[in-house]
Write a protein that holds these residues in place. Sequence first.
Motif, mmCIF file in Angstrom:
data_model
loop_
_atom_site.group_PDB
_atom_site.id
_atom_site.type_symbol
_atom_site.label_atom_id
_atom_site.label_comp_id
_atom_site.label_asym_id
_atom_site.label_seq_id
_atom_site.Cartn_x
_atom_site.Cartn_y
_atom_site.Cartn_z
ATOM 1 N N PRO A 126 0.892 -1.126 0.099
ATOM 2 C CA PRO A 126 0.014 0.102 0.107
ATOM 3 C C PRO A 126 0.715 1.288 -0.057
ATOM 4 O O PRO A 126 0.489 2.312 -0.569
ATOM 5 N N LEU A 127 1.791 1.265 0.720
ATOM 6 C CA LEU A 127 3.056 2.270 0.647
ATOM 7 C C LEU A 127 3.444 2.792 -0.654
ATOM 8 O O LEU A 127 3.574 3.800 -1.184
ATOM 9 N N LEU A 128 3.815 1.722 -1.332
ATOM 10 C CA LEU A 128 4.347 1.785 -2.741
ATOM 11 C C LEU A 128 3.273 2.375 -3.740
ATOM 12 O O LEU A 128 3.338 3.417 -4.386
ATOM 13 N N ASP A 129 1.871 1.921 -3.422
ATOM 14 C CA ASP A 129 0.848 2.219 -4.304
ATOM 15 C C ASP A 129 0.436 3.756 -4.231
ATOM 16 O O ASP A 129 0.163 4.496 -4.910
ATOM 17 N N ALA A 130 0.683 4.109 -2.911
ATOM 18 C CA ALA A 130 0.421 5.531 -2.571
ATOM 19 C C ALA A 130 1.309 6.528 -2.786
ATOM 20 O O ALA A 130 1.494 7.688 -2.548
ATOM 21 N N GLY A 131 2.696 6.052 -3.237
ATOM 22 C CA GLY A 131 3.781 6.895 -3.357
ATOM 23 C C GLY A 131 4.282 7.537 -1.993
ATOM 24 O O GLY A 131 4.989 8.292 -2.034
ATOM 25 N N LEU A 132 4.505 6.417 -0.846
ATOM 26 C CA LEU A 132 4.766 7.033 0.358
ATOM 27 C C LEU A 132 5.969 6.288 0.844
ATOM 28 O O LEU A 132 6.287 6.255 1.948
ATOM 29 N N LEU A 133 6.663 5.392 -0.057
ATOM 30 C CA LEU A 133 8.016 4.744 0.290
ATOM 31 C C LEU A 133 9.183 5.410 -0.467
ATOM 32 O O LEU A 133 9.110 5.636 -1.617
ATOM 33 N N ASP A 134 10.110 5.771 0.408
ATOM 34 C CA ASP A 134 11.227 6.745 -0.471
ATOM 35 C C ASP A 134 12.203 5.642 -0.864
ATOM 36 O O ASP A 134 13.024 6.121 -1.858
ATOM 37 N N GLU A 135 12.298 4.549 -0.266
ATOM 38 C CA GLU A 135 13.636 3.824 -1.005
ATOM 39 C C GLU A 135 13.121 2.169 -0.569
ATOM 40 O O GLU A 135 12.432 2.048 0.585
ATOM 41 N N LEU A 136 13.503 1.363 -1.498
ATOM 42 C CA LEU A 136 13.168 0.040 -1.350
ATOM 43 C C LEU A 136 14.389 -0.795 -1.672
ATOM 44 O O LEU A 136 14.906 -0.824 -2.817
ATOM 45 N N HIS A 137 14.858 -1.697 -0.689
ATOM 46 C CA HIS A 137 15.883 -2.505 -0.933
ATOM 47 C C HIS A 137 15.403 -3.971 -1.328
ATOM 48 O O HIS A 137 14.596 -4.548 -0.232
ATOM 49 N N LEU A 138 15.594 -4.568 -2.529
ATOM 50 C CA LEU A 138 15.224 -6.030 -2.453
ATOM 51 C C LEU A 138 16.715 -7.106 -2.591
ATOM 52 O O LEU A 138 17.540 -6.783 -3.229
ATOM 53 N N LEU A 139 16.287 -7.983 -1.704
ATOM 54 C CA LEU A 139 17.446 -8.946 -1.637
ATOM 55 C C LEU A 139 16.919 -9.991 -2.375
ATOM 56 O O LEU A 139 15.961 -10.905 -2.214
ATOM 57 N N LEU A 140 17.341 -10.188 -3.725
ATOM 58 C CA LEU A 140 16.666 -11.107 -4.692
ATOM 59 C C LEU A 140 17.470 -12.524 -4.728
ATOM 60 O O LEU A 140 18.594 -12.369 -4.687
ATOM 61 N N CYS A 141 16.785 -13.716 -4.597
ATOM 62 C CA CYS A 141 17.438 -14.869 -4.321
ATOM 63 C C CYS A 141 16.993 -15.585 -5.705
ATOM 64 O O CYS A 141 15.896 -15.319 -6.425
ATOM 65 N N PRO A 142 18.116 -16.187 -6.516
ATOM 66 C CA PRO A 142 18.034 -16.734 -7.660
ATOM 67 C C PRO A 142 17.109 -17.930 -7.878
ATOM 68 O O PRO A 142 17.515 -19.159 -8.207
ATOM 69 N N LEU A 143 15.973 -18.053 -7.322
ATOM 70 C CA LEU A 143 15.170 -18.999 -7.834
ATOM 71 C C LEU A 143 13.727 -18.680 -7.821
ATOM 72 O O LEU A 143 13.306 -17.593 -7.366
ATOM 73 N N SER A 144 12.843 -19.840 -8.207
ATOM 74 C CA SER A 144 11.487 -19.596 -8.224
ATOM 75 C C SER A 144 10.938 -20.704 -7.375
ATOM 76 O O SER A 144 11.126 -21.678 -7.342
ATOM 77 N N VAL A 145 9.937 -20.054 -6.433
ATOM 78 C CA VAL A 145 9.188 -21.048 -5.770
ATOM 79 C C VAL A 145 7.837 -21.426 -6.186
ATOM 80 O O VAL A 145 7.160 -22.408 -5.248
ATOM 81 N N GLY A 146 7.288 -20.791 -7.051
ATOM 82 C CA GLY A 146 6.048 -21.175 -7.725
ATOM 83 C C GLY A 146 4.980 -20.888 -6.968
ATOM 84 O O GLY A 146 3.909 -20.705 -7.666
ATOM 85 N N GLN A 147 4.762 -20.645 -5.846
ATOM 86 C CA GLN A 147 3.624 -20.135 -5.134
ATOM 87 C C GLN A 147 4.052 -19.423 -3.765
ATOM 88 O O GLN A 147 5.172 -19.598 -3.340
ATOM 89 N N GLY A 148 2.970 -18.650 -3.193
ATOM 90 C CA GLY A 148 3.211 -17.754 -2.101
ATOM 91 C C GLY A 148 2.735 -16.505 -2.341
ATOM 92 O O GLY A 148 2.466 -16.047 -3.673
ATOM 93 N N LYS A 149 2.855 -15.595 -1.345
ATOM 94 C CA LYS A 149 2.177 -14.261 -1.342
ATOM 95 C C LYS A 149 3.147 -13.409 -2.181
ATOM 96 O O LYS A 149 4.568 -13.505 -1.810
ATOM 97 N N LYS A 150 2.997 -12.621 -3.255
ATOM 98 C CA LYS A 150 3.709 -11.785 -4.044
ATOM 99 C C LYS A 150 4.071 -10.570 -3.535
ATOM 100 O O LYS A 150 3.031 -9.938 -2.634
ATOM 101 N N LEU A 151 4.872 -10.085 -3.671
ATOM 102 C CA LEU A 151 5.549 -8.739 -3.121
ATOM 103 C C LEU A 151 4.602 -7.511 -4.079
ATOM 104 O O LEU A 151 4.066 -6.756 -3.405
ATOM 105 N N PHE A 152 4.749 -7.880 -5.288
ATOM 106 C CA PHE A 152 4.138 -6.652 -6.200
ATOM 107 C C PHE A 152 2.994 -7.314 -6.652
ATOM 108 O O PHE A 152 2.827 -8.438 -7.105
ATOM 109 N N ASP A 153 1.836 -6.438 -6.674
ATOM 110 C CA ASP A 153 0.493 -6.636 -7.412
ATOM 111 C C ASP A 153 0.207 -5.667 -8.383
ATOM 112 O O ASP A 153 0.074 -4.502 -8.041
#
Length: 180
Positions: A126-153
């Motif tokens: 919701p903070l991303l959608d509302a433009g209220l997040l100044d900085e986002l750090h993603l620690l990306l793991c090189p795998l696909s798990v197939g299911q689970g809650k997604k960060l981005f909608d």
Amino acid sequence: MAIEYVTLDNVMETPVWTQPYFSEEVGHLQDRHIQDRHLQAADLLLLGRITYDGMSGAWPKAEDDEGGFARRINTLPKEVVTSRKGDLNWNATPLAPDDLLKRVRELRQQGGANILIYGSGQVVRPLLDAGLLDELHLLLCPLSVGQGKKLFDGNVKLKPTKTETFSQGMTLLTFEPASD
């Protein structure tokens, strides 16, 4: 500012899948840039209830380290976005989900309290959608798990500001909001 672990297929839920990619280099991020520096500068830790429950079960028992990380995270004021009743006994105040955007706007207008978010997709999205997040750090793991809650909608537009790759395959991606 938010810090999230995420897979190639955008899953952020239950990040036990980080373990094979977690290296000493990534652990030193606490000392070098992400966690320690931002935690020390934070005025408030903003968490979702699931992240809060996990952290509050571990951190109060942690021994303090040389940099004072455990002491800082344990004493820092926390607000927890939750609709569940129950004790928030780890220096925390409940915040109703419907009040999240209003509360962050209030904090920003009061001189911009430095808010830090660990995990907690229900807070970050919701903070991303509302433009209220100044900085986002993603620690990306090189795998696909197939299911689970997604960060981005849906559609998210970010401007990359830094990339750092580690020997075990994890990549730190740093973003700020993209200007249109």
